[in-house]
Design a protein around this motif. Structure first.
Motif, PDB file in Angstrom:
ATOM      1  N   LEU A 406       3.594  -7.526   3.371  1.00 37.74           N
ATOM      2  CA  LEU A 406       4.610  -7.030   2.445  1.00 37.74           C
ATOM      3  C   LEU A 406       5.953  -7.341   3.088  1.00 37.74           C
ATOM      4  N   MET A 407       6.672  -8.284   2.517  1.00 39.55           N
ATOM      5  CA  MET A 407       7.844  -8.853   3.182  1.00 39.55           C
ATOM      6  C   MET A 407       8.953  -7.836   3.423  1.00 39.55           C
ATOM      7  N   ASP A 408       9.137  -6.870   2.506  1.00 36.92           N
ATOM      8  CA  ASP A 408      10.235  -5.916   2.683  1.00 36.92           C
ATOM      9  C   ASP A 408       9.855  -4.774   3.625  1.00 36.92           C
ATOM     10  N   GLN A 409       8.544  -4.548   3.845  1.00 43.15           N
ATOM     11  CA  GLN A 409       8.099  -3.483   4.749  1.00 43.15           C
ATOM     12  C   GLN A 409       6.869  -3.941   5.535  1.00 43.15           C
ATOM     13  N   PRO A 410       6.985  -5.002   6.330  1.00 42.70           N
ATOM     14  CA  PRO A 410       5.820  -5.514   7.063  1.00 42.70           C
ATOM     15  C   PRO A 410       5.270  -4.487   8.040  1.00 42.70           C
ATOM     16  N   GLY A 411       3.949  -4.322   8.029  1.00 39.94           N
ATOM     17  CA  GLY A 411       3.303  -3.411   8.959  1.00 39.94           C
ATOM     18  C   GLY A 411       3.330  -1.957   8.568  1.00 39.94           C
ATOM     19  N   VAL A 412       4.088  -1.593   7.533  1.00 38.51           N
ATOM     20  CA  VAL A 412       4.191  -0.182   7.134  1.00 38.51           C
ATOM     21  C   VAL A 412       2.908   0.282   6.453  1.00 38.51           C
ATOM     22  N   TYR A 413       2.262  -0.621   5.724  1.00 34.20           N
ATOM     23  CA  TYR A 413       1.026  -0.284   5.003  1.00 34.20           C
ATOM     24  C   TYR A 413      -0.105  -1.197   5.484  1.00 34.20           C
ATOM     25  N   PRO A 414      -0.662  -0.913   6.657  1.00 28.19           N
ATOM     26  CA  PRO A 414      -1.683  -1.811   7.225  1.00 28.19           C
ATOM     27  C   PRO A 414      -2.953  -1.893   6.379  1.00 28.19           C
ATOM     28  N   MET A 415      -3.345  -0.810   5.707  1.00 33.44           N
ATOM     29  CA  MET A 415      -4.537  -0.861   4.853  1.00 33.44           C
ATOM     30  C   MET A 415      -4.305  -1.832   3.700  1.00 33.44           C
ATOM     31  N   ALA A 416      -3.143  -1.740   3.077  1.00 34.95           N
ATOM     32  CA  ALA A 416      -2.835  -2.625   1.950  1.00 34.95           C
ATOM     33  C   ALA A 416      -2.784  -4.076   2.406  1.00 34.95           C
ATOM     34  N   GLU A 417      -2.195  -4.337   3.564  1.00 35.72           N
ATOM     35  CA  GLU A 417      -2.097  -5.716   4.048  1.00 35.72           C
ATOM     36  C   GLU A 417      -3.475  -6.271   4.416  1.00 35.72           C
ATOM     37  N   GLN A 418      -4.350  -5.426   4.959  1.00 34.88           N
ATOM     38  CA  GLN A 418      -5.713  -5.880   5.240  1.00 34.88           C
ATOM     39  C   GLN A 418      -6.445  -6.181   3.940  1.00 34.88           C
ATOM     40  N   TYR A 419      -6.265  -5.314   2.952  1.00 31.22           N
ATOM     41  CA  TYR A 419      -6.889  -5.540   1.648  1.00 31.22           C
ATOM     42  C   TYR A 419      -6.382  -6.836   1.011  1.00 31.22           C
ATOM     43  N   GLY A 450     -12.782  -7.431 -11.641  1.00 34.17           N
ATOM     44  CA  GLY A 450     -12.777  -6.390 -10.619  1.00 34.17           C
ATOM     45  C   GLY A 450     -13.484  -5.146 -11.105  1.00 34.17           C
ATOM     46  N   ASP A 451     -14.066  -4.410 -10.168  1.00 30.84           N
ATOM     47  CA  ASP A 451     -14.751  -3.178 -10.557  1.00 30.84           C
ATOM     48  C   ASP A 451     -13.820  -1.973 -10.550  1.00 30.84           C
ATOM     49  N   HIS A 452     -12.835  -1.975  -9.681  1.00 31.28           N
ATOM     50  CA  HIS A 452     -11.842  -0.899  -9.609  1.00 31.28           C
ATOM     51  C   HIS A 452     -10.765  -1.306  -8.614  1.00 31.28           C
ATOM     52  N   GLN A 453      -9.689  -0.586  -8.587  1.00 33.39           N
ATOM     53  CA  GLN A 453      -8.639  -0.842  -7.611  1.00 33.39           C
ATOM     54  C   GLN A 453      -9.038  -0.268  -6.250  1.00 33.39           C
ATOM     55  N   PRO A 454      -8.429  -0.763  -5.164  1.00 28.34           N
ATOM     56  CA  PRO A 454      -8.800  -0.290  -3.830  1.00 28.34           C
ATOM     57  C   PRO A 454      -8.120   1.034  -3.492  1.00 28.34           C
ATOM     58  N   SER A 455      -8.732   1.768  -2.586  1.00 26.04           N
ATOM     59  CA  SER A 455      -8.131   3.009  -2.095  1.00 26.04           C
ATOM     60  C   SER A 455      -7.358   2.684  -0.818  1.00 26.04           C
ATOM     61  N   VAL A 456      -6.097   2.265  -0.998  1.00 28.34           N
ATOM     62  CA  VAL A 456      -5.211   2.002   0.135  1.00 28.34           C
ATOM     63  C   VAL A 456      -4.170   3.127   0.191  1.00 28.34           C
ATOM     64  N   GLU A 457      -3.117   2.953   0.976  1.00 26.46           N
ATOM     65  CA  GLU A 457      -2.126   4.012   1.129  1.00 26.46           C
ATOM     66  C   GLU A 457      -1.539   4.421  -0.229  1.00 26.46           C
ATOM     67  N   PRO A 458      -1.597   5.719  -0.569  1.00 26.32           N
ATOM     68  CA  PRO A 458      -1.043   6.169  -1.860  1.00 26.32           C
ATOM     69  C   PRO A 458       0.419   5.774  -2.054  1.00 26.32           C
ATOM     70  N   ALA A 459       1.197   5.801  -0.977  1.00 31.43           N
ATOM     71  CA  ALA A 459       2.613   5.437  -1.088  1.00 31.43           C
ATOM     72  C   ALA A 459       2.765   3.969  -1.470  1.00 31.43           C
ATOM     73  N   CYS A 460       1.869   3.121  -0.985  1.00 30.78           N
ATOM     74  CA  CYS A 460       1.921   1.706  -1.338  1.00 30.78           C
ATOM     75  C   CYS A 460       1.546   1.503  -2.803  1.00 30.78           C
TER      76      CYS A 460
END
Length: 591
Positions: A406-419, A450-460
């Motif tokens: 995520l270019m504007d917040q790199p590393g802030v949401y590691p679960m989302a970036e892994q997903y 897709g079967d559903h959206q992923p459970s990543v950081e709620p803030a993301c």
């Protein structure tokens, strides 16, 4: 002795959410009554109140911890129907992070300390005599009486009087505000399927009389091979325009030559894969089934109508493939009942296995699709239904290289970036798969959704949707259940854009693009989606994009009741649809 149920509830809620004060006083009492059933029964059985108290406090702390971890991993705590899916949960548990929280550590220290104190002072006989001695028969009978009295108040109906409230859209919050045990028991109300008021054949005939037959989108010289891929947690967060990614993870598929790309709506978020495949394969909607139902384990208990059974009647070889545990969601029992000739799991792979963050990769998965295609029955067209597993949560694997940022917040949401890194790999592999099939001579139609959206950081997720979770309108709330789907073929597809629909309508659309006519139920679904293209457990939407809750009465309420009636007959009926098939077969054989 009387304080144990209350202190145990306090500890349970503290471990679960760190703030036991969120629960209302009346709901706190209701949960203490639920604990009281077990505590007083245990006192009567082992006759030692101090030991029983430590055991109950330990059990409640564990229950709080289990619900915390389950809530983090999938977005909802443990629900009654989850007890039928323990094998599935255990199969994927090794990839999750079970690092204890502060409240868990404090609770563990307190419990260990209490046990040490109990053993130490019991040894030197300095505990109060009433806590040390075994209960005599009169006290045991009193404990049994108290357990029975508490049990009377634990029915869902009585718990409602204590202001214990469920929330099918926010089970996590309900467990915080109304307590884990009492809310769990109240959720058992949703385990019974509502029976429509009129399921007579006359009513069914009347509903189907409004169906208009829709011609297939195109006509082919031969039946195409059909490959349907339900891709684990495949979502399209880029469509909202609020995330700045280092590289697109969807454009390669959305802009693929001779592909038609759109979005669909699922009934589940973060978990519940089998609900989505049930909707796709059967055309039924989770909207008319209890909250959190697991259809394969609760309702598919005999031979049932599905896309597979229909294609089998049309002469197709029907095969299912999932590179996970064979018994997950009881697929090994459900798939044969749905009309699949064969089912392969992770144990039966015919190709070399490559893994991604602990799961079989989409590269391996798609290689297996190619293998199954090349080893198909040469005398029949192939229908292959594949459920992938690569993108399954949790997205917390340490040292996994995040290639998408995520270019504007790199590393802030590691679960989302892994997903996002994982779904980028999906994109690459799907393009490779279509490249292979573009070189085949026989017609092949591929659907991926897709079967559903992923459970990543709620803030993301809030950032992706562009709204705060607490301020969602009904239309914005439905975005949580939005997933992409793509149709691709190695033969020319119509230029018309694909509609946005829910997963229960997707199989009839697939048949349409395969040049095949759906059965009467499928034709009904094609008619219904012209006015209600989205019908999910979360809500429904009309053709103008307006979203509605199932709790409100609208101009579509009667239409939904008709759909519910047909679905009930389809799942639990006495043979109405089978009789229709028999009559149609006789008509074709004796024109």
């Amino acid at each position: 002795m009387s304080a144990t149920p209350f202190t145990a509830v306090f500890l349970m809620q503290y471990v679960y959410c760190g703030d036991p004060w969120q629960i209302s006083a009346s709901a706190f009492l209701a949960n203490a009554i639920c604990v009281g059933v077990l505590y007083y029964l245990l006192c009567a059985l082992i006759r030692k109140p101090a030991a029983a108290s430590v055991m109950i406090h330990t059990a409640c702390a564990l229950l709080g911890a289990i619900n915390y971890f389950v809530s983090v991993f999938r977005g909802t705590p443990v629900l009654p129907w989850d007890l039928t899916a323990l094998n599935t949960a255990l199969a994927v548990s090794s990839t999750y992070d079970f690092t204890p929280t502060g409240p868990m550590i404090i609770a563990a220290v307190v419990l260990i300390g209490a046990l040490i104190v109990l053993l130490h002072f019991r040894r030197f006989d300095v505990l109060p005599h009433a806590l040390c001695r075994r209960f005599p028969l009169p006290l045991r009978l009193l404990c049994l009486t108290l357990a029975l009295l508490c049990a009377v108040f634990t029915s869902p109906k009585n718990l409602a009087r204590f202001n214990v409230q469920t929330d099918v859209w926010d089970q996590r919050g309900a467990y915080q505000k109304s307590g884990i045990l009492a809310t769990f028991l109240r959720n058992t109300e949703f385990m019974n399927v509502e029976v429509p008021s009129d399921t007579s054949r006359e009513k069914l005939d009347q509903i189907l009389s409004s169906v208009f037959a829709k011609a297939p989108a195109l006509t082919l010289n031969q039946k195409p091979h059909i490959i349907a891929i339900m891709n684990e947690s495949w979502a399209d967060f880029e469509e909202f325009g609020n995330l700045q990614l280092s590289e697109s993870v969807i454009d390669g598929i959305a802009k693929l030559d001779n592909a038609r790309f759109s979005h669909a709506y699922a009934s589940v978020f973060g978990a519940g894969t089998s609900a989505s495949e049930f909707e796709f394969l059967t055309g039924n909607s989770m909207a008319f089934l209890p909250s959190g139902s697991i259809p394969y384990q609760q309702y598919i208990l005999k031979d049932s109508f599905s896309l597979a059974s229909q294609l089998k009647q049309l002469g197709y070889q029907t095969a299912a493939f999932h590179p996970g545990e064979r018994s997950s969601w009881q697929r090994d029992q459900a798939y044969p009942r749905l009309g699949f000739d064969s089912f392969k799991s992770a144990d039966e792979l015919d190709v070399p296995i490559i893994t991604e963050h602990g799961y079989v990769s989409d590269e391996t998965d798609f290689d297996q699709i190619v293998w199954d295609y090349e080893h198909r029955d040469p005398d029949k067209p192939l229908f292959l239904f594949n459920v992938t597993i690569q993108n399954h949560g949790a997205y917390t694997v340490k040292d996994y290289p995040a290639e998408i940022r995520l270019m504007d917040q790199p590393g802030v949401y590691p679960m989302a970036e892994q997903y996002l890194t994982l779904v980028h790999k999906t994109e690459d592999q799907f393009l490779r798969l279509t490249e292979y099939f573009s070189q085949q001579d026989e017609p092949v139609l591929i659907l991926m959704f897709g079967d559903h959206q992923p459970s990543v950081e709620p803030a993301c997720l809030d950032k992706a949707y562009g709204v705060e979770d607490g301020t969602l309108s009904m239309e914005e709330y439905m975005n949580k259940f939005r997933v992409p789907f793509v149709l691709w073929a190695n033969y020319p597809l119509p230029e018309t854009a694909l509609p946005e629909i829910s997963l229960n309508f997707l199989s009839s659309l697939l048949l349409n693009y395969a040049g095949l006519e759906p059965d009467a139920y499928g034709q009904y679904l094609q008619t219904l989606r012209t006015s209600l293209p989205v019908v999910t457990f979360a809500g429904y939407m009309d053709s103008q994009g307006n979203a509605y809750s199932h709790w409100e009465s609208t101009d579509f309420t009667a239409v939904l009741e008709d759909y519910q009636t047909l679905q009930y007959e389809r799942l639990f009926g006495s043979g109405y649809f089978q009789d229709q098939l028999t009559e149609k077969a006789e008509t074709l054989s004796h024109p």
